[in-house]
Design a protein around this motif. Structure first.
Motif, PDB file in Angstrom:
ATOM      1  N   SER A 198      -4.942   1.860   6.367  1.00 13.52           N
ATOM      2  CA  SER A 198      -4.172   2.614   5.367  1.00 13.52           C
ATOM      3  C   SER A 198      -5.037   3.693   4.713  1.00 13.52           C
ATOM      4  CB  SER A 198      -3.643   1.671   4.281  1.00 13.52           C
ATOM      5  OG  SER A 198      -2.738   0.743   4.820  1.00 13.52           O
ATOM      6  N   ARG A 211      -2.820   5.339  -0.291  1.00 13.35           N
ATOM      7  CA  ARG A 211      -1.627   4.550   0.034  1.00 13.35           C
ATOM      8  C   ARG A 211      -1.980   3.108   0.381  1.00 13.35           C
ATOM      9  NH1 ARG A 211       2.440   8.543   2.199  1.00 13.35           N
ATOM     10  NH2 ARG A 211       1.546  10.582   1.762  1.00 13.35           N
ATOM     11  N   ARG A 212      -3.245   2.746   0.192  1.00 13.40           N
ATOM     12  CA  ARG A 212      -3.680   1.413   0.583  1.00 13.40           C
ATOM     13  C   ARG A 212      -3.014   0.360  -0.297  1.00 13.40           C
ATOM     14  NH1 ARG A 212      -9.040   2.060   0.708  1.00 13.40           N
ATOM     15  NH2 ARG A 212      -8.930   2.553   2.927  1.00 13.40           N
ATOM     16  N   LEU A 242      -3.933  -3.791   8.296  1.00 14.09           N
ATOM     17  CA  LEU A 242      -3.278  -2.833   7.408  1.00 14.09           C
ATOM     18  C   LEU A 242      -4.217  -2.299   6.329  1.00 14.09           C
ATOM     19  CD1 LEU A 242       0.147  -4.659   7.060  1.00 14.09           C
ATOM     20  CD2 LEU A 242      -0.290  -2.531   8.294  1.00 14.09           C
ATOM     21  N   TRP A 276       2.334  -2.185  -1.833  1.00 14.10           N
ATOM     22  CA  TRP A 276       1.975  -0.777  -1.732  1.00 14.10           C
ATOM     23  C   TRP A 276       2.198  -0.062  -3.073  1.00 14.10           C
ATOM     24  CZ3 TRP A 276       3.039  -3.432   2.596  1.00 14.10           C
ATOM     25  CH2 TRP A 276       2.323  -3.121   3.767  1.00 14.10           C
ATOM     26  N   GLU A 282       5.685   3.873   4.132  1.00 18.44           N
ATOM     27  CA  GLU A 282       5.146   5.008   3.398  1.00 18.44           C
ATOM     28  C   GLU A 282       6.132   6.161   3.368  1.00 18.44           C
ATOM     29  OE1 GLU A 282       1.530   5.964   5.345  1.00 18.44           O
ATOM     30  OE2 GLU A 282       0.513   4.103   4.766  1.00 18.44           O
TER      31      GLU A 282
END
Length: 369
Positions: free
Chosen positions: A42, A46-47, A38, A59, A4
């Motif tokens: 997240s 931003r998932r 994850l 992403w 990220e």
């Protein structure tokens, strides 16, 4: 956080990630879709999108993570990554092959990195990773996650496994090692561990006094053990009842602790090694407990040699620890004749030698503990 950037579309430190689980199914159900996976962890903006048919996470900023199986190391030939997450490495069946193939895959970017998350086990690959000079090791026990666990879960497991090798591994995150050359194995101790002792014929307190006093002195080994006679000679069962050893204690302090153990367990005799202190050890014990039944014992052979017949009793399944004694058991399973003096282990050896190997001879009397 590695994939990220400062904003949802900004690039992060890594763009090609390997998610390596024991199997593809475990990588998906634990690392991607699990409660701590994850997708769950997240932030919404931003998932990543999980493309299950391809085993791929994507992403919003274009970074990708590909699922891989440690059970199929050959499948790691070809892909390349700048980041890898290896989960539960200590239980992989083909850990050496999978780990080595992963290293060849980490060839992208300026600083390829990898993280291993695992319950520690006595695993050669894991120990090599942990001792590498560029590895950073962090540990966390199950208790640190108590806010996310069911009520009573920790208390129940602590009651069942607290202090045992399994508990130290699974609850405390400790790497419980089997040392080559050591006379004892934790598996033997665990197999014979009991919750309580039966009626005993004889109980002794054994003391391995330190040569010096003060904070940097050796520990004073103080171990309590008892014996239950078998139907025939050679069938006696021994029960280790307590480890009352003290670190850095003054002579008066450890003598009083030994005398208290003698009274508490209604012992028949206190035995103490006198190689260093000689008559002073008996004099000290008489000062704090004048009526104690005392016998001094002299070491004429090395520690390892003296311990061998006692270790044989464990191999025969004739010695039972009543509860868990982590510090004592660590000394037993690590000592191979070198290194620091195993004071708790020495006291154990003297206790079992007195009870079974060369009994000192007080008349047996029965008691119910």
């Amino acid at each position: 956080s590695q994939v990220e950037g400062a904003t949802p579309l900004a690039a992060g430190a890594a763009r090609r990630v390997c998610l390596l689980g024991e199997t593809i199914d475990e990588a998906r159900t634990v690392m991607v879709e699990g409660d701590s996976g994850l997708l769950t962890c997240s932030p919404p903006d931003r998932r990543p999108v999980f493309k299950a048919e391809r085993g791929l996470l994507v992403w919003p900023n274009g970074a990708e993570a590909r699922l891989a199986s440690a059970a199929n190391p050959e499948a790691l030939r070809g892909p390349q990554f700048d980041l890898a997450w290896a989960d539960e490495l200590a239980k992989w069946r083909r850990e050496r092959e999978a780990w080595e193939m992963l290293q060849f895959c980490l060839r992208l970017g300026d600083n390829p990195r990898q993280v291993v998350t695992t319950t520690p086990r006595d695993n050669a690959v894991l120990k090599e990773i942990m001792t590498a000079r560029d590895t950073v090791v962090t540990r966390a026990g199950t208790g640190e996650n108590s806010a996310n666990l069911a009520p009573g879960f920790l208390e129940r497991l602590e009651a069942l496994y607290g202090g045992t090798a399994l508990g130290r591994q699974e609850l405390d995150g400790e790497l419980v090692e089997a040392h080559e050359g050591a006379l004892w194995r934790l598996s033997e101790i665990e197999a014979a561990r009991v919750a309580e002792a039966p009626r005993l014929d004889r109980v002794v307190v054994a003391v391995d006094p330190p040569v010096t006093a003060g904070p940097k002195a050796d520990a004073c080994g103080i171990v309590v053990a008892g014996v239950a006679q078998g139907v025939r000679a050679g069938e006696e069962q021994v029960y280790v009842l307590a480890d009352e050893s003290l670190e850095g204690a003054s002579p008066d302090t450890w003598a009083r602790r030994a005398a208290e153990a003698y009274t508490l367990w209604q012992a028949d005799r206190l035995v103490a090694e006198v190689n260093q202190g000689g008559a002073l050890v008996e004099s000290l014990m008489r000062q704090v407990a004048p009526q104690i039944a005392y016998r001094g014992v002299q070491a004429t052979r090395g520690k390892l040699t003296r311990a061998e017949p006692v270790a044989a009793l464990y191999e025969q399944g004739r010695v039972h620890h009543v509860g868990a004694f982590p510090a004592l058991e660590r000394e037993m399973c690590r000592y191979d004749g070198s290194g620091a003096s195993p004071d708790r282990m020495d006291a154990l050896v003297w206790a079992l030698t007195e009870l079974v190997i060369t009994p000192g001879g007080s008349a047996p009397r029965l008691r119910q503990l």
